[in-house]
Design a protein around this motif. Structure first.
Motif, PDB file in Angstrom:
ATOM      1  N   SER A 132     -13.296  43.898  75.372  1.00 48.69           N
ATOM      2  CA  SER A 132     -13.431  42.816  76.331  1.00 48.69           C
ATOM      3  C   SER A 132     -12.982  43.268  77.730  1.00 48.69           C
ATOM      4  CB  SER A 132     -12.613  41.629  75.817  1.00 48.69           C
ATOM      5  OG  SER A 132     -12.333  40.730  76.827  1.00 48.69           O
ATOM      6  N   ILE A 133     -11.800  43.898  77.815  1.00 46.03           N
ATOM      7  CA  ILE A 133     -11.337  44.417  79.106  1.00 46.03           C
ATOM      8  C   ILE A 133     -12.253  45.556  79.554  1.00 46.03           C
ATOM      9  CG2 ILE A 133      -9.467  45.711  80.239  1.00 46.03           C
ATOM     10  CD1 ILE A 133      -8.650  42.866  79.929  1.00 46.03           C
TER      11      ILE A 133
ATOM     12  N   GLY B  80     -10.856  39.781  73.440  1.00 49.05           N
ATOM     13  CA  GLY B  80     -11.035  40.371  72.120  1.00 49.05           C
ATOM     14  C   GLY B  80     -10.435  39.461  71.053  1.00 49.05           C
TER      15      GLY B  80
ATOM     16  N   THR C 114     -15.479  49.734  75.275  1.00 44.96           N
ATOM     17  CA  THR C 114     -16.349  48.811  74.535  1.00 44.96           C
ATOM     18  C   THR C 114     -15.707  47.448  74.277  1.00 44.96           C
ATOM     19  OG1 THR C 114     -15.519  49.791  72.484  1.00 44.96           O
ATOM     20  CG2 THR C 114     -17.610  50.640  73.330  1.00 44.96           C
TER      21      THR C 114
ATOM     22  N   GLU D  30       0.832  46.741  74.447  1.00 45.87           N
ATOM     23  CA  GLU D  30       1.578  47.241  73.293  1.00 45.87           C
ATOM     24  C   GLU D  30       2.287  48.564  73.614  1.00 45.87           C
ATOM     25  OE1 GLU D  30      -1.644  46.332  73.351  1.00 45.87           O
ATOM     26  OE2 GLU D  30      -2.003  44.840  71.792  1.00 45.87           O
TER      27      GLU D  30
END
Ligand code: NAD
Ligand code: MG
Length: 389
Positions: free
Chosen positions: A13-14, A203, A11, A125
């Motif tokens: 942006s990527i 995002g 859901t 991350e």
């Protein structure tokens, strides 16, 4: 044969760009197994329907009923919660797109690694926090790691056919919305101003990280792990047009650059279709139209995140993990209006100095512990900071 694919963070942006690439590469090319999301149940259900996924998982157990309702009559299985997320990442597939934001992506990405799938890694991350241990898990399981972060995907493409060692990596950075702002203006910047990225649509969190250059800081650490380069071999070049996605310097003085539109579908498509290059309906660069490309050195005084990344890389051990965790807390506090824009770097620096030297992680539990400790210390220090705007 269709490539079996799961998308963690569908859901976002990527995630949305991944759905778009899967659809543009045509039916039959991918067989989508699992998709995951968090709060946006409509977006999750709609991606699951569009892709004919077998399973949709929300990380939030309280949203299971809503997800079931949104998927009723489709035959798509619904599940929720941390264990379901791990189960989704463990379902056998060829490729897993790891696109959850933050350290929340670590456990699901590890589960995907352990099943031996090819990992298209957007969730930087994971590499920043778990570093060498994450790479060990990859080596052990036979999984393959393909970077999706545009800079790293660019470098991955540039080194693919080279047999000689690299001399240096040049990570390009747009400089973000505050590239030309004064320290005073930056100190007073609001989250709304920080989220307005000049070139990329991303995002909210990574957009603010582009404004503070914490995104580039994390990317330096990410590049160090991916390409075996120390901080002395990684340079950051500010390039406001975001047309060159990164460069690699070789020992004969040659520099190879990767150019393309500022559109994440290029990197996503490369990772999903690898080792082939897909046909993508993205903008084609027009050089006469571009006319010029600009470059400048980053200003370490206004963007201390770059210095903190270099120091964390040099300190080694769990310091980059602590930096990432402290930064996530600092970002939360900035978004919540608890601290100012420049306080983010101060809070990260204060947390790292309070924590002191960080040992090497012997196992993944050490990573989770260091992450939690740094979050706790950063939260404690947040209350000592002056209020933001
Ligand atoms: P985003 O905020 O748009 O989406 C994040 C996704 O993670 C969503 O699907 C959300 O549901 C999910 N999520 C959030 N919190 C979660 C939790 N606690 N548990 C499980 N799922 C959770 O983020 P994005 O911009 O798509 O970025 C995703 C990752 O890709 C980040 O690591 C980012 O650094 C990296 N990345 C993004 C871009 C970009 O252009 N957006 C470029 C390079 C790298
Ligand atoms: Mg990037």
């Amino acid at each position: 044969m269709a490539t079996r694919l799961s998308i963690l963070g569908v859901t976002g942006s990527i995630g949305n760009s991944t759905v778009s690439v899967v659809e543009s590469l045509g039916p039959g090319r991918f067989d989508v197994v699992a998709v995951t999301g968090h709060a946006n149940i409509d977006g999750l259900a709609s991606a699951a329907r569009r892709l004919h996924a077998d399973l949709a998982v929300t990380a939030d157990p309280a949203r299971l009923d809503a997800l079931r309702q949104a998927l009723s009559g489709t035959g798509i299985e619904a599940a929720a919660g941390p264990d379901a997320l791990i189960e989704a990442a463990s379902r056998p597939v060829d490729v897993v797109m790891s696109a959850i934001v933050g350290a929340a992506g670590l456990r699901p990405t590890l589960a995907a690694v352990r099943q031996g799938a090819t990992i298209a890694l957007a969730n930087k991350e994971t590499l920043v926090a778990a570093g060498a241990l994450f790479l060990d898990e990859i080596a052990r399981s036979g999984a393959r790691l393909l970077p999706v972060d545009s800079e790293h995907n660019a470098i991955f493409q540039l080194v693919a056919h080279e047999k000689t060692p690299i001399e240096r990596l040049l990570l390009t950075a747009s400089g973000g919305p505050f590239r030309t702002w004064s320290v005073e203006q930056m100190a007073a910047a609001s989250p709304k101003q920080a989220v307005a990225h000049p070139n990329w649509s991303m995002g909210a969190r990574i957009s603010i990280d582009s404004a503070s250059m914490f995104n580039k800081a994390l990317e330096m650490i990410e590049a160090g792990h991916l390409f075996g380069a120390g901080p002395d071999k990684i340079e950051v070049v500010v390039h406001p047009q975001s047309i060159i996605h990164s460069m690699v310097g070789y020992r004969d003085g040659s520099i190879l650059a990767h150019l393309g539109p500022s559109d994440m579908r290029v990197a996503i498509g490369y990772a999903l279709a690898w080792p082939e290059r897909p046909d993508l309906p993205v903008e084609r660069l027009d050089f006469a139209d571009l006319a010029r490309l600009d470059f400048e050195a980053p200003d370490i005084t206004r963007f201390p995140a770059l210095r903190l990344a270099r120091e964390a890389m040099a300190a080694g051990g769990l310091t980059p993990c602590a930096l990432n965790a402290a930064h996530e807390i600092a970002l939360d506090a900035f978004i919540a209006g608890q601290i100012g824009f420049l306080d983010m770097a101060s809070l990260v620096e204060a947390t790292l100095s309070r924590l002191g030297a960080q040992p090497q992680a012997a196992m993944l539990d050490d990573v989770f512990d260091a992450d939690q400790t740094a979050r706790r210390v950063a939260r404690e220090l947040t209350v000592t900071m002056p209020a933001g705007n």
